[in-house]
Scaffold this motif. Structure first.
Motif, PDB file in Angstrom:
ATOM      1  N   THR A   1       0.874  -1.218   0.113  1.00  0.00           N
ATOM      2  CA  THR A   1       0.189  -0.019   0.109  1.00  0.00           C
ATOM      3  C   THR A   1       0.906   1.226   0.135  1.00  0.00           C
ATOM      4  O   THR A   1       0.314   2.348  -0.037  1.00  0.00           O
ATOM      5  CB  THR A   1      -0.932  -0.171   1.071  1.00  0.00           C
TER       6      THR A   1
ATOM      7  N   LYS B   1      -0.845   6.692  -5.572  1.00  0.00           N
ATOM      8  CA  LYS B   1      -1.954   5.704  -5.261  1.00  0.00           C
ATOM      9  C   LYS B   1      -3.370   6.083  -5.377  1.00  0.00           C
ATOM     10  O   LYS B   1      -3.661   7.163  -4.960  1.00  0.00           O
ATOM     11  CB  LYS B   1      -1.779   5.334  -3.960  1.00  0.00           C
TER      12      LYS B   1
ATOM     13  N   HIS C   1      -4.125  -3.519  -5.818  1.00  0.00           N
ATOM     14  CA  HIS C   1      -4.069  -3.906  -4.757  1.00  0.00           C
ATOM     15  C   HIS C   1      -5.824  -3.921  -4.248  1.00  0.00           C
ATOM     16  O   HIS C   1      -6.326  -3.048  -4.401  1.00  0.00           O
ATOM     17  CB  HIS C   1      -3.287  -3.136  -3.688  1.00  0.00           C
TER      18      HIS C   1
END
Length: 436
Positions: free
Chosen positions: A177, A396, A433
């Motif tokens: 992450t 992200k 993810h």
């Protein structure tokens, strides 16, 4: 009398509601899931020579996958058990060789790319609490929701990852992450105890107070470097890890400082002894006798400067006399960086991260590689030494309801495996993810 009965009924009803709320607060069971796929590409780069453990100079694309199920159960007062079956497969670039700060933290040195299923974690925790101040613990992977005293002592026994409890950092800790480079997962020079897959058997203890925590772990060692078999001679092959964590606020923004010390004991090879035996192409793991030690320290700090922006820094060192046994071939490391949330461009859950790393080696380690020696992850046949310098830039993206995340990234590696005669290397990444 009727009013009295009504009052009693009302009080019983309220008591029942309170008990129900308490039951909800102390979660009995939970289940979570994660899957992470990382694909990385590097264009070709220049090198004066290439050895057995070098990053390949040609263009290359590789992918890795991990899938984990997280199960937790509250057994009795203060007791919790966790079980994590895991699947992993794929490979890092060049079979996960050729850079001490390797660009994919989800790859392992397992010697095969085919997916394997194994038990990642199976551990039991007994928690002893006192005091009236409580924290509300959120339901999460390997974390049962409920109330927990800010003053406690806990004992954990079984199989776990050292990163589950140690060397945490708000912005640079988890390659699933956060940043993907190995040097940014933990303090780079901490040769943290683990088997080939990154997990360890042992005991972990923790003393918690409202603004500080003290941790200590005694864990097993493997029979070989980067090995999978546990050494049964526990009195001779073991590790000790100690960490003090201090939490505080600065101008209303939370921050944390962690001080870590470690000592690994076992039959690791010694670089100087290997060089004394052979000045050309020395082999460090031919002198494997018990009584060797690797020790060192790490400092990690993270600080929010606003609700959307935070910075971190890490500094670590080990004595560098014995071969790397568990993690990667780094004897000194400095890293720092920052993470900015996307609130200002109306993407509050997105994160833009930038980090820099400088890794180095001890003099015995340098001399060993320069003479043609190999470790389990680096070695070019000779060495024109320079610090390994890395920059990583990630963005992200919350692609779906904080359950599916996409992260494009770029890493620049100067002097891969500490060698000025090779590189620089450019690595482009995309990470998918899923978690729930």
């Amino acid at each position: 009398m009727k009013k009295t009965l009504l009052l009693i009924a009302l009080l019983l009803n309220i008591a029942g509601m309170v008990r129900a709320q308490d039951t909800l607060k102390q979660q009995r069971f939970n289940f979570h899931f994660q899957q992470t796929v990382i694909t990385q590409y590097k264009p070709s780069f220049g090198a004066d020579y290439t050895g057995a453990n070098s990053l390949l100079t040609g263009s290359e694309t590789q992918s890795s996958i991990t899938t984990t199920l997280f199960g937790g159960a509250r057994l009795w007062k203060g007791a919790e058990a966790y079980f994590n079956p895991e699947l992993s497969g794929g490979s890092g670039l060049s079979k996960t060789l050729g850079a001490a700060g390797f660009p994919n933290g989800e790859t392992f040195r397992v010697g095969g790319a085919e997916p394997k299923i194994y038990i990642a974690r199976l551990y039991f925790t007994q928690n002893f609490e006192w005091g009236t101040e409580k924290d509300t613990i959120q339901d999460d992977a390997n974390q049962l929701g409920g109330l927990k005293s800010k003053r406690y002592f806990s004992v954990t026994v079984g199989k776990f990852g050292m990163a589950d409890f140690y060397d945490g950092n708000e912005f640079s800790h988890d390659p699933r992450t956060q940043f993907m480079n190995w040097s940014l997962m933990d303090n780079g020079a901490w040769d943290y105890p683990a088997n080939t897959r990154g997990y360890v058997m042992g005991i972990h203890t923790e003393l918690g107070q409202p603004n500080w925590t003290l941790r200590f772990a005694f864990t097993m060692s493997t029979t070989t470097a980067n090995g999978a078999i546990w050494d049964a001679k526990l009195g001779k092959a073991n590790t000790q890890t100690l960490e003090y964590e201090r939490r505080y606020t600065l101008n209303g923004n939370k921050g944390t400082v962690r001080l870590l010390a470690f000592r690994n004991n076992g039959k690791m090879g010694d670089y100087r002894q290997a060089l004394a035996a052979s000045q050309v192409n020395p082999v460090v793991d031919t002198n494997l006798v018990y009584g060797k030690h690797k020790y060192g320290f790490g400092i990690s700090a993270d600080q929010y400067l606003s609700k959307d922006f935070g910075v971190f820094a890490k500094l670590s060192y080990n004595n560098g006399r014995t071969e790397t046994w568990y993690f990667t071939e780094i004897d000194r490391s400095l890293s720092f960086g920052g993470v900015l949330k996307g609130s200002s461009w109306k993407r509050a859950d997105d994160e833009l991260g930038l980090a820099f790393v400088a890794n180095g080696l001890s003099n015995p380690h340098k001399d060993y590689l320069a003479a043609g020696g190999y470790g389990f992850i680096i070695g070019d046949g000779k060495l024109n030494y320079a610090p390994e310098l890395i920059a990583e830039l990630d963005y992200k993206i919350n692609a779906f309801q904080k359950k599916f995340w996409l992260t494009p990234g770029y890493q620049f590696i100067l002097n891969p495996a500490y060698n000025k005669d090779r590189g620089p290397v450019n690595v482009f990444s995309i990470r998918a993810h899923v978690e729930f």
